[in-house]
Design an enzyme around this catalytic site. Structure first.
Site, PDB file in Angstrom:
ATOM      1  N   VAL A  25       0.871  -1.176   0.000  1.00 41.53           N
ATOM      2  CA  VAL A  25       0.000   0.000   0.000  1.00 41.53           C
ATOM      3  C   VAL A  25       0.907   1.224   0.000  1.00 41.53           C
ATOM      4  O   VAL A  25       1.667   1.423   0.953  1.00 41.53           O
ATOM      5  CB  VAL A  25      -0.921   0.026   1.241  1.00 41.53           C
ATOM      6  CG1 VAL A  25      -1.773   1.290   1.241  1.00 41.53           C
ATOM      7  CG2 VAL A  25      -1.801  -1.224   1.287  1.00 41.53           C
ATOM      8  N   VAL A  51      -2.366  -3.191   5.057  1.00 39.50           N
ATOM      9  CA  VAL A  51      -0.953  -3.564   4.988  1.00 39.50           C
ATOM     10  C   VAL A  51      -0.713  -4.924   5.639  1.00 39.50           C
ATOM     11  O   VAL A  51       0.156  -5.681   5.196  1.00 39.50           O
ATOM     12  CB  VAL A  51      -0.060  -2.483   5.614  1.00 39.50           C
ATOM     13  CG1 VAL A  51       1.414  -2.855   5.460  1.00 39.50           C
ATOM     14  CG2 VAL A  51      -0.315  -1.139   4.959  1.00 39.50           C
ATOM     15  N   LEU A 425      -6.227 -14.823  12.980  1.00 40.10           N
ATOM     16  CA  LEU A 425      -7.469 -14.764  12.215  1.00 40.10           C
ATOM     17  C   LEU A 425      -7.324 -13.744  11.093  1.00 40.10           C
ATOM     18  O   LEU A 425      -6.735 -12.678  11.265  1.00 40.10           O
ATOM     19  CB  LEU A 425      -8.635 -14.385  13.134  1.00 40.10           C
ATOM     20  CG  LEU A 425      -9.126 -15.494  14.067  1.00 40.10           C
ATOM     21  CD1 LEU A 425      -9.995 -14.918  15.185  1.00 40.10           C
ATOM     22  CD2 LEU A 425      -9.880 -16.563  13.298  1.00 40.10           C
ATOM     23  N   LEU A 480     -17.592 -18.374  17.346  1.00 44.42           N
ATOM     24  CA  LEU A 480     -16.163 -18.615  17.496  1.00 44.42           C
ATOM     25  C   LEU A 480     -16.037 -20.052  17.982  1.00 44.42           C
ATOM     26  O   LEU A 480     -15.917 -20.330  19.170  1.00 44.42           O
ATOM     27  CB  LEU A 480     -15.540 -17.654  18.510  1.00 44.42           C
ATOM     28  CG  LEU A 480     -15.688 -16.148  18.253  1.00 44.42           C
ATOM     29  CD1 LEU A 480     -14.899 -15.358  19.286  1.00 44.42           C
ATOM     30  CD2 LEU A 480     -15.217 -15.798  16.863  1.00 44.42           C
ATOM     31  N   ILE A 483     -13.137 -21.467  20.284  1.00 41.45           N
ATOM     32  CA  ILE A 483     -13.151 -20.872  21.623  1.00 41.45           C
ATOM     33  C   ILE A 483     -14.382 -21.342  22.388  1.00 41.45           C
ATOM     34  O   ILE A 483     -14.315 -21.583  23.605  1.00 41.45           O
ATOM     35  CB  ILE A 483     -13.104 -19.336  21.527  1.00 41.45           C
ATOM     36  CG1 ILE A 483     -11.951 -18.904  20.623  1.00 41.45           C
ATOM     37  CG2 ILE A 483     -12.958 -18.723  22.910  1.00 41.45           C
ATOM     38  CD1 ILE A 483     -10.601 -19.496  20.992  1.00 41.45           C
TER      39      ILE A 483
END
Length: 636
Positions: A25, A51, A425, A480, A483
């Site tokens: 970027v 980025v 993630l 999730l 988790i």
């Protein structure tokens, strides 16, 4: 001698070192470098939307092809902090990427200039070198050293910070006589290989653990050749998956407390000798060390000396590049086989290898579920059926990744591209774009849970803009999931539900985000599947869309809300939450079925649903695992 800006010299070195793609970027502080990139014209630049995404694209690009080094570029300040996650991920998985950031002019480095940050101080612990270059004349040597470090020893990332005025400084530099520095990799000696081989041949039930270092060294062919010569079963780690084809007679399956097969664990527990090559004894592979080590002799070969003994002291170790070690082991093994004949020179491990194959054909988990909402195991069954042997899979973390490693099959090195240690993630999507840039023609399938997909969903637009087509399978349980499963031990289901009723998409019920609408809004194609019998057709349609539109295609699969995936704390203490396969009809795409192995599996003592320590919570999960999502209740 030619005169050019330091930025132009840096770009010329990138070209000479073999860089063909860059991801980034632009920003004010890095614009001189971008001008040099444009003027050079030899490097294709792909504009990321974040980025961090660019750093993961660089990782995927490196991981896809032996010899590649991905490059990510950003401006000063936040670009460097955005890259930090990618640098951590690359360092943890021994992935060489080059991160280049802009910086305030040298004279303003201590003046808190706009977006002025001591970026090397942030990234130093995440890289093999992180340096702020203060003079234009130092730029060529710094870039030359960067490539040397990335390729030498244990591969890893490097960060170079370029102040604005350093980029624009005119220097004398001759690119025509530039040469990359020699790469250093430690090499095993013949004496070391003989000793390791002596220890292996003294055992009754040896196994070879093939880690990611075998793939990094591009040594999968040598690994398979050694296994075949010795007749010794091979267990790949998660990072080494693909070093030996899953249907090879000596492939014993993966071992671990999450990403593993039942037969892999069982065969390992029967072994008495372990030769680890290019692996790091990761905790998700070993589980409890007492169980893992009991009754076994260990030899560890790794390119990085400080990895030896980090987790436990082996009985013998060799600091060596994996390919160099395998070449020596092959030479030693061939000499013994040729000098005395097979029966006289090498033990016959065929009975041991057959016993591993017997487990591979009988110790199966069920995949063929027909109910709606869809069970995740069925998704992987249909992926195997639809995508074939040559697909490249890209994934990161979560129950989707764990289940994929339990059920999918991989047949080639670099065809399972997984973020192994860091597991951030959002990694999957941009990494898949980097893989596509490196492999313009192959079938690439990314796999995410809904939360991993949402983390960097904006990068789908990059695939649309630059025509980087791949299939992204999103298994959506609006949770999730990993988790939630972990929270079972705390008797809670707290802040892990992603479910809500979307006012703009009432047809979704409580599944919340309308991924189809978002993906289409970003210029890509999308399919939603709610019936397991439609999965094959959806995957086939996705492949046709790739060819027609040349953009990413998302296939969203609506799963049952609660599914627990097999895992445990010890290799001999795994919890199976679902009934095990009672025949190949329950697991029609198992590797035993695909390779034609005869099998008559029968349920064992783990065939019933395992008991949770809290009976009330376990009763809730059993009652609701097949129920419609609207019936799932928050437990706390």
């Amino acid at each position: 001698m030619a005169r050019m800006t330091a930025a132009a010299a840096a770009v010329a070195i990138l070209e000479k070192e073999g860089v063909q793609h860059a991801f980034g970027v632009p920003g004010a502080a890095i614009n001189p470098f971008y001008k040099a990139l444009r003027d050079n014209g030899s490097i294709t630049h792909i504009l990321a939307r974040h980025v961090e995404g660019a750093s993961h694209m660089a990782e995927g690009y490196t991981r896809a092809t032996a010899g590649n080094i991905g490059v990510c570029i950003g401006t000063s300040g936040p670009a460097g902090t955005d890259m930090a996650t990618g640098l951590y991920s690359a360092a943890a998985d021994s992935t060489p990427i080059l991160a280049i950031t802009g910086q305030a002019p040298v004279a303003k480095l201590a003046m808190e200039d706009f977006q002025g940050l001591d970026t090397p101080a942030v990234t130093q612990s995440l890289t093999k070198m992180s340096v702020n270059v203060l003079k234009g004349a130092q730029v060529p040597g710094t870039f030359q050293k960067a490539f040397h470090l990335m390729r030498s020893g244990r591969p890893g990332p490097v960060h170079i910070d370029l102040p604005f005025d350093v980029q624009t400084e005119v220097i004398e530099f001759d690119i025509d006589t530039y040469e990359p520095l020699p790469v250093y990799r430690p090499e095993a000696t013949r004496a070391q290989a003989d000793k390791a081989l002596d220890m292996l041949l003294a055992s009754q039930r040896p196994v070879i653990i093939a880690g990611g270092g075998v793939i990094n060294a591009d040594a999968s062919a040598e690994l398979v050749e050694l296994a075949e010569l010795l007749g010794v079963p091979v267990i790949p780690t998660l990072m080494g998956w693909g070093t030996i084809p899953d249907d090879h007679p000596l492939a014993a399956g993966m071992v671990g407390i999450q990403t593993s097969q039942r037969y892999g664990n069982a065969s390992f527990l029967e072994s008495d000798f372990v030769l680890g090559i290019g692996n790091r004894w990761a905790n998700r592979h070993t589980g409890g060390l007492d169980t893992y080590r009991r009754g076994r002799t260990f030899v560890h070969i790794d390119i990085e000396g400080t990895q030896i003994g980090r987790i436990f002291p082996p009985d013998y170790s060799i600091v060596s590049d994996a390919k160099a070690a395998l070449v020596q082991l092959l030479a030693a093994a061939r000499e013994r086989a040729e000098s005395a004949g097979r029966t006289g020179g090498l033990p016959d491990y065929s009975a041991w290898a057959r016993s591993c194959q017997d487990r591979k054909a009988t110790m199966l988990r069920t995949t063929h579920y027909t109910q709606t909402p869809i069970k995740p195991m069925r998704v992987y069954e249909e992926m195997i059926r639809s995508f074939g042997r040559d697909v490249r899979y890209v994934t990161t973390i979560g129950l989707s990744q764990i289940a994929a490693a339990q059920f999918l099959h991989v047949y080639h090195p670099r065809h399972w591209i997984n973020c192994g240690q860091a597991g951030p993630l959002g990694w999957t999507l941009p990494a898949a774009l980097g893989v596509r840039a490196a492999d313009p023609d192959g079938l690439i399938v990314a796999l995410s849970g809904d939360y991993d997909f949402q983390f960097m969903i904006e990068e789908m637009a990059v695939g649309a803009q630059f025509n980087l087509p791949f299939i992204h399978v999103v298994v959506n349980n609006a949770y999730l999931g990993l988790i939630r499963q972990s929270q079972r031990g705390f008797d809670m289901d707290y802040q892990v539900q992603l479910s809500f009723e979307n006012l703009n998409a009432p047809e979704l019920g409580v599944y919340g985000v309308d991924h189809v609408a978002v993906v289409e809004g970003l210029g890509c194609k999308a399919i939603r599947v709610t019936d397991p019998e439609d999965l094959g057709a959806a995957f086939g349609k996705a492949r046709a869309m790739l060819e027609e539109f040349r953009v990413p295609v998302m296939v969203e699969v609506i799963l049952e809300r609660v599914t627990n995936i097999s895992m445990g704390t010890e290799l001999d203490n795994m919890t199976e939450f679902e009934p095990l396969a009672s025949g190949l009809d329950d697991a029609p795409m198992s590797i035993a079925h695909a390779s034609g192995e005869p099998a008559n599996p029968t349920p064992d003592d783990h065939g019933d649903l395992a008991e949770h320590p809290d009976p009330d919570l376990r009763e809730h999960e059993v009652a609701h695992r097949d129920a419609p999502s609207a019936d799932i209740q928050i437990l706390d």
